[in-house]
Design an enzyme around this catalytic site. Sequence first.
Site, PDB file in Angstrom:
ATOM      1  N   LYS A 134      38.752  29.780  36.135  1.00 37.69           N
ATOM      2  CA  LYS A 134      38.424  30.579  37.315  1.00 37.69           C
ATOM      3  C   LYS A 134      36.909  30.624  37.526  1.00 37.69           C
ATOM      4  O   LYS A 134      36.431  30.498  38.656  1.00 37.69           O
ATOM      5  CB  LYS A 134      38.980  31.992  37.136  1.00 37.69           C
ATOM      6  CG  LYS A 134      38.552  32.993  38.187  1.00 37.69           C
ATOM      7  CD  LYS A 134      39.227  34.327  37.985  1.00 37.69           C
ATOM      8  CE  LYS A 134      38.693  35.086  36.799  1.00 37.69           C
ATOM      9  NZ  LYS A 134      37.413  35.783  37.085  1.00 37.69           N
ATOM     10  N   ARG A 164      32.397  29.002  41.057  1.00 40.85           N
ATOM     11  CA  ARG A 164      31.014  28.510  41.130  1.00 40.85           C
ATOM     12  C   ARG A 164      30.936  27.152  41.831  1.00 40.85           C
ATOM     13  O   ARG A 164      30.038  26.925  42.655  1.00 40.85           O
ATOM     14  CB  ARG A 164      30.413  28.427  39.718  1.00 40.85           C
ATOM     15  CG  ARG A 164      29.992  29.785  39.165  1.00 40.85           C
ATOM     16  CD  ARG A 164      29.764  29.746  37.666  1.00 40.85           C
ATOM     17  NE  ARG A 164      29.168  30.989  37.173  1.00 40.85           N
ATOM     18  CZ  ARG A 164      29.853  32.125  36.998  1.00 40.85           C
ATOM     19  NH1 ARG A 164      31.150  32.159  37.285  1.00 40.85           N
ATOM     20  NH2 ARG A 164      29.246  33.206  36.550  1.00 40.85           N
ATOM     21  N   ARG A 167      33.575  50.235  41.262  1.00 38.11           N
ATOM     22  CA  ARG A 167      32.550  49.543  40.477  1.00 38.11           C
ATOM     23  C   ARG A 167      31.195  49.567  41.195  1.00 38.11           C
ATOM     24  O   ARG A 167      31.122  49.363  42.402  1.00 38.11           O
ATOM     25  CB  ARG A 167      32.977  48.095  40.203  1.00 38.11           C
ATOM     26  CG  ARG A 167      34.226  48.022  39.340  1.00 38.11           C
ATOM     27  CD  ARG A 167      34.818  46.632  39.289  1.00 38.11           C
ATOM     28  NE  ARG A 167      33.965  45.694  38.573  1.00 38.11           N
ATOM     29  CZ  ARG A 167      34.276  44.414  38.389  1.00 38.11           C
ATOM     30  NH1 ARG A 167      35.411  43.931  38.859  1.00 38.11           N
ATOM     31  NH2 ARG A 167      33.457  43.621  37.723  1.00 38.11           N
ATOM     32  N   SER A 188      25.706  43.664  34.431  1.00 38.88           N
ATOM     33  CA  SER A 188      26.421  42.409  34.660  1.00 38.88           C
ATOM     34  C   SER A 188      25.438  41.268  34.888  1.00 38.88           C
ATOM     35  O   SER A 188      24.397  41.456  35.524  1.00 38.88           O
ATOM     36  CB  SER A 188      27.340  42.537  35.884  1.00 38.88           C
ATOM     37  OG  SER A 188      27.926  41.297  36.214  1.00 38.88           O
ATOM     38  N   GLN A 245      26.362  38.815  36.700  1.00 35.01           N
ATOM     39  CA  GLN A 245      26.756  38.270  38.002  1.00 35.01           C
ATOM     40  C   GLN A 245      25.697  38.514  39.073  1.00 35.01           C
ATOM     41  O   GLN A 245      25.565  37.736  40.013  1.00 35.01           O
ATOM     42  CB  GLN A 245      28.098  38.866  38.441  1.00 35.01           C
ATOM     43  CG  GLN A 245      29.261  38.399  37.580  1.00 35.01           C
ATOM     44  CD  GLN A 245      30.538  39.167  37.859  1.00 35.01           C
ATOM     45  OE1 GLN A 245      30.563  40.111  38.661  1.00 35.01           O
ATOM     46  NE2 GLN A 245      31.609  38.779  37.191  1.00 35.01           N
ATOM     47  N   ASP A 255      35.392  38.050  28.284  1.00 34.73           N
ATOM     48  CA  ASP A 255      36.731  38.034  28.864  1.00 34.73           C
ATOM     49  C   ASP A 255      37.822  37.661  27.866  1.00 34.73           C
ATOM     50  O   ASP A 255      38.994  37.576  28.246  1.00 34.73           O
ATOM     51  CB  ASP A 255      36.777  37.081  30.065  1.00 34.73           C
ATOM     52  CG  ASP A 255      36.130  37.690  31.297  1.00 34.73           C
ATOM     53  OD1 ASP A 255      36.030  38.928  31.362  1.00 34.73           O
ATOM     54  OD2 ASP A 255      35.719  36.934  32.191  1.00 34.73           O
ATOM     55  N   LYS A 300      34.345  46.798  34.402  1.00 31.56           N
ATOM     56  CA  LYS A 300      35.218  45.754  34.945  1.00 31.56           C
ATOM     57  C   LYS A 300      36.241  46.391  35.887  1.00 31.56           C
ATOM     58  O   LYS A 300      35.998  47.451  36.465  1.00 31.56           O
ATOM     59  CB  LYS A 300      35.883  44.995  33.801  1.00 31.56           C
ATOM     60  CG  LYS A 300      34.895  44.332  32.841  1.00 31.56           C
ATOM     61  CD  LYS A 300      34.116  43.221  33.509  1.00 31.56           C
ATOM     62  CE  LYS A 300      33.208  42.497  32.535  1.00 31.56           C
ATOM     63  NZ  LYS A 300      32.482  41.370  33.175  1.00 31.56           N
ATOM     64  N   ARG A 357      43.224  41.421  32.555  1.00 34.11           N
ATOM     65  CA  ARG A 357      42.950  41.207  31.127  1.00 34.11           C
ATOM     66  C   ARG A 357      43.699  42.236  30.269  1.00 34.11           C
ATOM     67  O   ARG A 357      44.173  41.905  29.179  1.00 34.11           O
ATOM     68  CB  ARG A 357      41.448  41.310  30.847  1.00 34.11           C
ATOM     69  CG  ARG A 357      40.585  40.346  31.630  1.00 34.11           C
ATOM     70  CD  ARG A 357      40.778  38.912  31.212  1.00 34.11           C
ATOM     71  NE  ARG A 357      39.972  38.034  32.061  1.00 34.11           N
ATOM     72  CZ  ARG A 357      40.266  36.774  32.326  1.00 34.11           C
ATOM     73  NH1 ARG A 357      41.357  36.224  31.818  1.00 34.11           N
ATOM     74  NH2 ARG A 357      39.498  36.046  33.104  1.00 34.11           N
ATOM     75  N   LYS A 365      45.586  38.079  39.330  1.00 36.12           N
ATOM     76  CA  LYS A 365      44.167  38.032  39.681  1.00 36.12           C
ATOM     77  C   LYS A 365      43.492  36.816  39.073  1.00 36.12           C
ATOM     78  O   LYS A 365      42.618  36.197  39.684  1.00 36.12           O
ATOM     79  CB  LYS A 365      43.475  39.308  39.219  1.00 36.12           C
ATOM     80  CG  LYS A 365      42.024  39.421  39.645  1.00 36.12           C
ATOM     81  CD  LYS A 365      41.437  40.759  39.251  1.00 36.12           C
ATOM     82  CE  LYS A 365      40.061  40.955  39.877  1.00 36.12           C
ATOM     83  NZ  LYS A 365      39.068  39.969  39.439  1.00 36.12           N
TER      84      LYS A 365
END
EC number: 2.5.1.19
Length: 429
Positions: free
Chosen positions: A21, A26, A120, A164, A166, A309, A336, A384, A410
């Site tokens: 994923k 990306r 979040r 994060s 990200q 993860d 998360k 998860r 997801k």
Amino acid sequence: MKAIVHPTNELKGEIQALSSKNYTTRYMLAAALAQGESTLLYPAHSEDSDAMRRCLRDLGAELHEEGHRLQIRGFGRNPAPVQQLNVSNAGAVLRFLMSVAAFCPDVTFVNTYPDSLGKRPHDDLIDALQQMNVKIEHNNGKLPIRIFGGAPKGGHIRVSGEVSSQYLSSLLFMTPLLEEDSEIEVTGDLKSKVVVGQTLEVLEQAGIQVEAAADLSRFRVAGRQSYRAQQYAVQGDYPGSAAILAAAAVTRSDVKLHRLSETSKQGERAAVDVLRAMGVPLTHEQQIVHVQGNTRLKAVEFDGDAFTDAVLAMVAAAVFAEGTSRFYNVENLRYKECDRITDYLRELKKAGADVEERQDEIIVHGKPEGVEGGVEIDAHYDHRVIMALSVVGLRSRKGLVIRDAHHVAKSYPQYFEHLSSIGARIELE
């Protein structure tokens, strides 16, 4: 949907690992930021990657998919002036596209999952974009988020890495397209550095040049660069495979997972090392992980930041180990889809596990004899958590019922199908 996970003593068979994923999203973004047509081989299909597909179309990319090939004609630095974007419950997609949206005049990211992604925070990325001449309206850092862009500017940009990585990845994708050169300074302790390595790998493949400090605290990004349209091949996914590997580890098993590269830059590749340290008999050769579980596990201690993860799946295996296991430096799990420390451990305790938490640690007092189970537990809308709890259910005496198990889609829509194919006894209703 509920998943009824029955006790299962033996697993046997072979599985083709899901496509990654993280790499799929990306590569899709790199293809959209190119001008011309790129091809992705073996792209992942999940709610997250499908959210990226949908939003890239809304932003003006042309996508055509047939079999294992996805062709994307990109929009470069000129996305369509879309008014709204819906990323569903995909936090990474939201954060990556917030920077892309800075090229749009006015776009609102809507809140369709108020009990998950809607909770979040994204303050750190918002702050970084505001430094770049981007006006943003938001709900205390949360969705809905409205971005007034059109003329983002480079220069010296500070972004926190405390919550994060990200946010940093988002800026690294966007800044090469600016007119100005940029220097990105990461403040605080950068989380998930391994995942930043994946971003840098994809950028390099796309023809983008980034100078990174050895400790990933500073980046120099030249402006006026162009993404190269080309072909990408997506590798197998370690985060989802970690749960299958954990299931094989806690049962008597003879299970092979294919398409898992020994040299992958996915941090979750460390799941293989964790299971080895637990004493699980396994080999990893020619992109095949072969687990021959005998149910005997020993406790471990690992820094979980490198394989974020996969931590929950490894904790699930540690529930049945001899001794006390410790997974530390994992505070970012709290930010998360749910609080993956407090919420997850609450459900493990319901199942009979002996676990405790610190702010940035999970401690597991193993029960080699197994846990009782026989309860209905809450997945907290988190894929998860669902996968990890199913591992515990397999080794419980009375099984587990997992509520809202459909959220596994997801990242891994075929998860229960794959587990069942190797002998797990699971009912979905």
